[in-house]
Every structure is written in C-alpha cells, then in structure tokens.
Design an enzyme around this catalytic site. Structure first.
Site, PDB file in Angstrom:
ATOM      1  N   TYR A 276       0.989  -1.197  -0.074  1.00  0.00           N
ATOM      2  CA  TYR A 276       0.005  -0.097   0.010  1.00  0.00           C
ATOM      3  C   TYR A 276       0.974   1.292   0.014  1.00  0.00           C
ATOM      4  CZ  TYR A 276      -3.932   3.136   1.190  1.00  0.00           C
ATOM      5  OH  TYR A 276      -4.776   4.210   1.352  1.00  0.00           O
TER       6      TYR A 276
ATOM      7  N   SER B 198      -6.538   1.247  -4.253  1.00  0.00           N
ATOM      8  CA  SER B 198      -6.688   2.420  -3.734  1.00  0.00           C
ATOM      9  C   SER B 198      -5.501   3.433  -4.075  1.00  0.00           C
ATOM     10  CB  SER B 198      -7.324   2.834  -2.554  1.00  0.00           C
ATOM     11  OG  SER B 198      -7.582   4.133  -2.234  1.00  0.00           O
TER      12      SER B 198
ATOM     13  N   ASP C 120     -18.108   3.885  -7.272  1.00  0.00           N
ATOM     14  CA  ASP C 120     -16.839   4.333  -6.272  1.00  0.00           C
ATOM     15  C   ASP C 120     -16.725   5.864  -6.213  1.00  0.00           C
ATOM     16  OD1 ASP C 120     -14.512   4.737  -5.060  1.00  0.00           O
ATOM     17  OD2 ASP C 120     -13.430   3.364  -6.129  1.00  0.00           O
TER      18      ASP C 120
ATOM     19  N   HIS D 155     -15.770   1.522  -3.586  1.00  0.00           N
ATOM     20  CA  HIS D 155     -14.463   1.385  -3.312  1.00  0.00           C
ATOM     21  C   HIS D 155     -13.976   0.171  -2.534  1.00  0.00           C
ATOM     22  CE1 HIS D 155     -10.576   3.408  -3.513  1.00  0.00           C
ATOM     23  NE2 HIS D 155     -10.287   3.370  -2.132  1.00  0.00           N
TER      24      HIS D 155
END
Length: 725
Positions: free
Chosen positions: A499, A579, A662, A697
């Site tokens: 991430y 994301s 989203d 999302h």
C-alpha cells in the site's frame, strides 16, 4: 480502540482417493485446451476504440495532454461513457472466461469463504451487539444477546434490502442503555449514508431518518435522547458521486423529530475544507470535536460542555500541527494519543478543569509504534506495532505498566472497546493463516478466553508465516511478510501486495481468497513500505509528498529481493494494490515493466494532476501535495501513472479493476489509465479493465461479488505466472 478517525478469497481440496491415470490424462487434456483457448483469446484481443480528444492544459510551462478527460464523466449520467464501459466489460469478460482453471478456482474460493464469522461485540445496557455471517451471506447480519452466553437474535438483516445484495449495513451504535440502536445504510458501495434508528426490544424502526451523512460516527448522548453526526450539504442532482466534499458540519438529532429540526452543533464555514468528527466523553458530559483538513494525523480539538445549556466550544488544541487522538476521560482528565515530540507516539493527559488545560505524560514513547489505546475497567489498554505485528499492554491510569496481553502468535489484535467501569472487553485476533477469532478479556484477572472461534475447511498449521527484511534503493531496511504452504520449495509463482501511504499500517490478516493461491503452491508476500504507519511519523513522512518515490523504490526492491532469493519464479511475480496501492501498481509498472509479470491495479488513483477535483480527493493533498502548486506539480507529474505511459514499451499483463459507484476514487482514474495503456501497447500483453456494477471502493461489497472478482484476478495471475490451478 481509538487512534484516528478519518482514515478506513481458491480450488477444490485434495481428494483422499488418488485419481486414475485416465482421469489425470483427461484433466491434462482439458487444461491444455483451456490454455490454448486463452492464448487464442489473447492473440485476438481487440480493444474497443476509445475516442481521443486534443485536450491539452498548460501547467507551469508544461503542455499536459489529457485526451481521455471525457471518461471522467459519471457513467450513470453520460451515455457515451456507459457505452464505453459496456464495450470494455464485454472484451474483458470474454477474455477472463478463457483462463484455465477459473471455474474450479471460484468453486474453491466459495468453499473457503463458507465459514461462520463474528464481529467484535459492543456491550451496552447489558446487551451484546455483534455482526455475524453464516458463511456465504452477501451481507453480515447484526445480532444481539441479552447476556454474554445467551441466545443471539437477529436485530438487522440487510440481505433483504436489495435483490443484488449490494445494500449494506454500515456503521451502527447502540444507546448507553441498549434500548435503541442507530445504524447507517450503504447502497451500491457509495460513501454516502442514510441513518435510521431501531428499537432493540421490538426490532421496529422508530421513524427517525437522517440523510447525506458521510465520514461520520454516530454518538449517543448518555440519556439516549439523540445522537451527534457529521454531514455535508446535499449535492447538486447528478453530482452525488463526483462533487467535492466540502463544508462538513456536526448536527444533533433528537429522537422523534424530523431531520429538518436537527440542531447545528459545530461548523467552520470560513474554512470549508475542514472535516469534523464528534465523540461523547465516557461520562457523557463532554462532546469532543476533532478537526482535520486532510488525511494526515494533524488535528484541532474542541470540547463542548453538554451539561451547560448554550455552552460554546472550548479550544483544547489548535493549529493542525500534531496528532491529538482522544482516547477517553476520567472526570476532567482527558487522555490523548499524540505524536508531539514523539514520532512513534505517546499518551498524555490534559486537565480541562484547570486553567490553561495543563498536559502531563502518562505513557511515554516506546521503541515500537503506538497503534491505539482505550480505557476499559479503569485500565489503559495500549496496542503497539512491533515490526508490523500487534503487541498489547495494560497500564493503570497513571501510566504504570501492569501486564501484557498474551496473543496466540504473530498477527493482528484489534478491538478492546468499552467503558471506564466495564469489567470486560473483547478483541479480534487474525493472521495470514488464522481466520479471525473473537476473545473476551477480563480486565481484572487479565485472562483472555475465546468467545467465537471459526471452523474452517483447511488446516492453519499447514502454512508458514515468516518475516524478512530487505534493503531498498537508498539502503533503508524494509520488512516483508512471506506466507506459503509448508513444503513449497524453490522459486514459485508469487503475489506481492503493498500500500505505502496515508500512515496506514499493513499487518497480518486472513483472506479466504488468498488461501486458494497458497493451496496451489503460490507464495504471498506483503511489503511494509514507507508512507505507511508501521514505524511512526518518520516512516510516513519518508513516503509522502516529495518523498513519494521512496514508496515505489521500496516496492521495486521487494520484487527484486523475491526474485534474487529464489522465492518468486523468474517469470512468476504478480503484483497487486488497491486505492493508493493502485497508484503504486501503476507507477511501478511504468518504472520497471521488465520486473513484474502480471499486475492488478484496483480502484487506483491514476491521474495525479486532477485527483483533488472529485469527492474525497481533496483530503489527499496531505500525502500527495497540491497539483496547483508548481513544486508539487513537478513531483506528481514525474510519477503519475496516467501521464507516464510510453508508446513502444512492452508492459506486463495488466488487469485494472474498479466500480461504477466508487465515489472515493472515482472510476474515471481507471478509465483514463487503461485507455492510455491500450493505445500505447495495442498488440502487446492483455491490458483489460473489469468494471463492477453497483459497487464502490470496497466496503459493503456483497460476498458473491467478492468471490467473482477474486476468481478473475487470481486466475489472471495464475495464467501469467505459471501457477497450475
């Protein structure tokens, strides 16, 4: 357990009977046929024609081309975008159905997903409220027990709310006496919430309804007369999923009254970019308001005395300079987590009853990073990250350490909520090879006992979890977890996930979809990149703004380590992120297309020059910077996935995944990115996009959609890394 407020699985099991040579030969023939079909589909892959425009924006002396800007339009409002989505999905779906072993993979994921799951209980008024999923229910059901070991009864079942299972129960909070429960409804994965109230005894709705709630908790007054919440102004029709979220306000809703009569409690109209979150103190006297402008842990704190009629907000912390996360209170003594003069965080107490609100130390900064704290049963329970693994300690309210909480192994512990006078609390424990188990912790005796343990269709002890450290480009030592089935030796197809942003820490957790990959001999690796919160403020700062390239370097170094150390196959490294992690995947594929063999960028931030123009994007400037400031613009342009795709480069197979609803990272990011990639490399490896309908999302996504998407992604990875399904 409180720290900050904004910022939020694969094939049939082995048979006991050995298959006959005839069966093995037939299976091999089927696999060969499927592989041939996949190759044919790949060779004949014809992308839809995507209209290009001559849109060019002059930015600080740079002519920035944006030929696919029209794809930013809302798919629900723009017929041309809708037609493009349908055409792309048709190509992608046809291709994915040819992937060898996909159907068997989906069947196994479904088996692995089919186990009973519990959420951490919340205790109020002698009642225990908790989420429960029997296995394959699209949405978890809210149950209540009238005693610790009593029979649970259904309070709210969202599975009847929509035919497609895409309407979910989101946040919920029982009143102090357990008589009422306020809950929010999430439809189609959107961040918008509709809030309602239910009578716990009868299970009937009270008729209360609040709309246009987003990024909000729901905090009851201690007398149960109503609750506080955060909302935004109602957006213009047609702009619900795209307009920027500004002017957050805190309101109080009194039970039995319409929303139009809700009382405005706190707002900052002169500072529309400020977001606000309300918490009622443990004794019910104070409303503590935490304010942030972005996603960084830099807060202002105000308090309103709820016992004083017409009381004005009292400033406790101003300036948006440090983390001040409210934990709880003992009278006028307010406890906070802060990183002021403590990069790995500490706990302090502020006496709001004395002039100047003096602050005293409680638990000082430790070698490990403080990840959360709560006050239960007169004790302070602290959660630390020791190299991205949970460690739990118990202190008295003066800060003296009393004991540690024994955990079952390397993993993640979360929960520990409750009240100042509550003798018990609950926590969840999970790891890569262990599904979530719920434990009850007796605060007085220090004993933990299992409250709800899952029964699963695999043996957790068949899998190993290890942690290694590798050096990034600049020599920084980065941790990485490596998970595999015992007996998996030598180079193997490997899935690398990361991430790297927003102070988010990645810790061990269980995934039924991931387990199917491991069952077949694949390796799973999770890298704790800079930009996360694993090592405190310095680790976060080293991966944001002008330092964002460090995140990409860390990830690339992880991939190099996996191949150099014969963990990943020479042509068998798949990468995945969602994301901010989707941004990561797009950036590293651009920078090192030779290193990675298959990629999945999920709901990614792909246009770094326009991210702040939609919904919650404006919050992200804390990590990314401001596209309208020249220094930040140059940094962003250098790594923006959409803007750094080059013609003539051989890019690895790419599966982009997003969803039409989203409204966190609008799907236009992914639409534009895949269009540019398809145009730059039209005859290369497959570059396809999978666009889910009535999904957002990630939160609230129904189980059947989760299984379908995971089957597509992992079959894609298996095909291009050589994993035999």
């Amino acid at each position: 357990m409180r720290r900050s407020f904004y910022v939020a699985a694969l094939l049939t099991s082995a048979c006991a009977m050995t298959p006959s040579p005839e069966v093995e030969a037939a299976a091999a023939a089927d696999a060969a046929a499927m592989a041939s079909q996949a190759a044919d589909a790949q060779a004949g892959l014809a992308y839809p024609q995507t209209r290009r425009t001559d849109q060019v924006d002059p930015r600080f002396g740079v002519q920035v081309a944006d030929p696919y800007r029209w794809l930013e339009n809302d798919v629900r409002e723009d017929k041309e975008v809708k037609a493009w989505v349908d055409a792309q999905n048709a190509v992608t779906n046809t291709f994915l159905t040819t992937l060898p072993g996909r159907e068997g993979l989906e069947a196994r994921i479904k088996q692995l997903y089919d186990y009973e799951r519990f959420g951490v209980p919340v205790k109020k008024g002698g009642h225990y409220f908790y989420a429960h999923n029997s296995g394959l229910q699209n949405q978890s059901v809210l149950f209540v027990r009238d005693s610790l070991d009593g029979e649970g009864r259904v309070l709210i079942d969202p599975n009847s709310w929509s035919k497609d299972g895409a309407t979910a129960l989101a946040e919920w909070s029982p009143s102090e006496d357990g008589k009422y429960l306020v809950y929010s409804i999430q439809d189609g994965g959107s961040d918008w919430r509709t809030v309602k109230v239910i009578d716990v005894a009868t299970g009937k709705e009270t008729g209360d309804e609040v709309k246009w709630v987003k990024f909000s908790g729901m905090e009851w007054t201690k007398d149960g007369s109503g609750f506080f919440y955060t909302r935004f102004p109602e957006p213009t029709a047609g702009q619900e999923f795209q307009s920027t979220n500004l002017n957050a306000k805190i309101y109080f809703h009194k039970l039995g009254t319409p929303q139009a009569e809700d009382r405005l409690v706190y707002a900052t109209p002169e500072k529309p970019t400020y977001g606000h979150y309300a918490t009622v103190s443990d004794d019910g006297r104070w409303l503590v308001i935490t304010t942030a402008e972005g996603t960084d842990d830099r807060y202002e704190v105000h308090a309103i005395d709820l016992r004083a009629r017409g009381a004005k907000p009292k400033a406790l912390i101003t300036g948006l300079e440090n983390n001040w996360s409210f934990i709880g209170n003992e009278g006028s003594r307010f406890f906070f987590i802060t990183n002021k003069d403590a990069p790995k965080l500490k706990i302090v107490a502020m006496d709001v009853g004395r002039a100047g609100n003096p602050i005293t130390p409680v638990v000082g900064e430790q070698d490990s990073t403080l990840d959360g704290a709560s006050i239960v049963g007169g004790k302070l329970i602290t959660s630390y990250l020791a190299d991205a693994k949970s460690a739990i300690s118990v202190h008295n309210l003066q800060g003296k350490k009393l004991t540690d909480v024994d955990l079952p192994g390397i993993g993640t512990a979360s929960g520990f909520g409750g009240d100042l006078d509550d003798p018990e609390t609950f926590f969840a424990f999970t790891s890569f090879n262990r599904p979530t188990t719920i434990y009850r912790y007796d605060v007085k005796t220090g004993q933990a006992s299992a409250w709800a343990a899952p029964k699963v269709a695999f043996n957790p002890d068949d899998y190993s979890v290890e942690q290694v450290f590798y050096n990034s480009k600049d020599g920084t030592r980065v941790p990485m977890f490596i998970v595999r089935k015992k007996g998996t030796t030598g180079p193997a197809p490997t899935l690398l996930y990361a991430y790297g942003g927003f102070n988010v820490s990645l810790t061990p957790s269980f995934s039924a979809t991931r387990l199917a990959w491991l069952e077949k001999g694949g390796v799973y690796a999770l890298a704790n990149l800079r930009g996360g919160g694993e090592y405190g403020k310095a680790w976060h700062d080293a991966g944001r703004l002008a330092n964002k390239q460090n995140v990409f370097d860390d990830f690339i170094a992880a991939g190099e380590y996996l191949k150099a150390n014969n963990i990943a196959s020479p042509k068998g490294l798949a990468i995945q992120g969602g994301s901010n992690g989707g941004l990561l995947i797009g950036a590293v594929v651009n920078q090192r297309p030779d290193l990675f063999d298959a990629a999945n960028a999920a709901v990614g931030v792909m246009d770094m020059l326009r991210f702040d123009r939609f919904t919650a994007g404006r919050y992200w400037v804390d990590d990314y910077g401001y596209p309208n400031k020249e220094a930040d613009f140059k940094t962003l342009l250098a790594y923006s996935p959409y803007h750094n795709i080059k013609t003539g480069v051989h890019y690895p197979p790419m599966l982009v995944t997003t969803a039409d609803t989203d409204d966190r990272v609008v799907p236009g990011h992914s639409f534009k990115y895949i269009s540019a990639l398809q145009a730059a490399d039209p005859n290369g490896e497959p570059h396809v996009i999978r666009i889910e309908t009535r999904a957002g999302h990630g939160s609230g996504k129904p189980t059947d959609k989760i299984i379908e998407e995971a089957s597509d992604v992992l079959a894609f990875f298996a095909h291009y890394t050589g994993l035999q399904l």
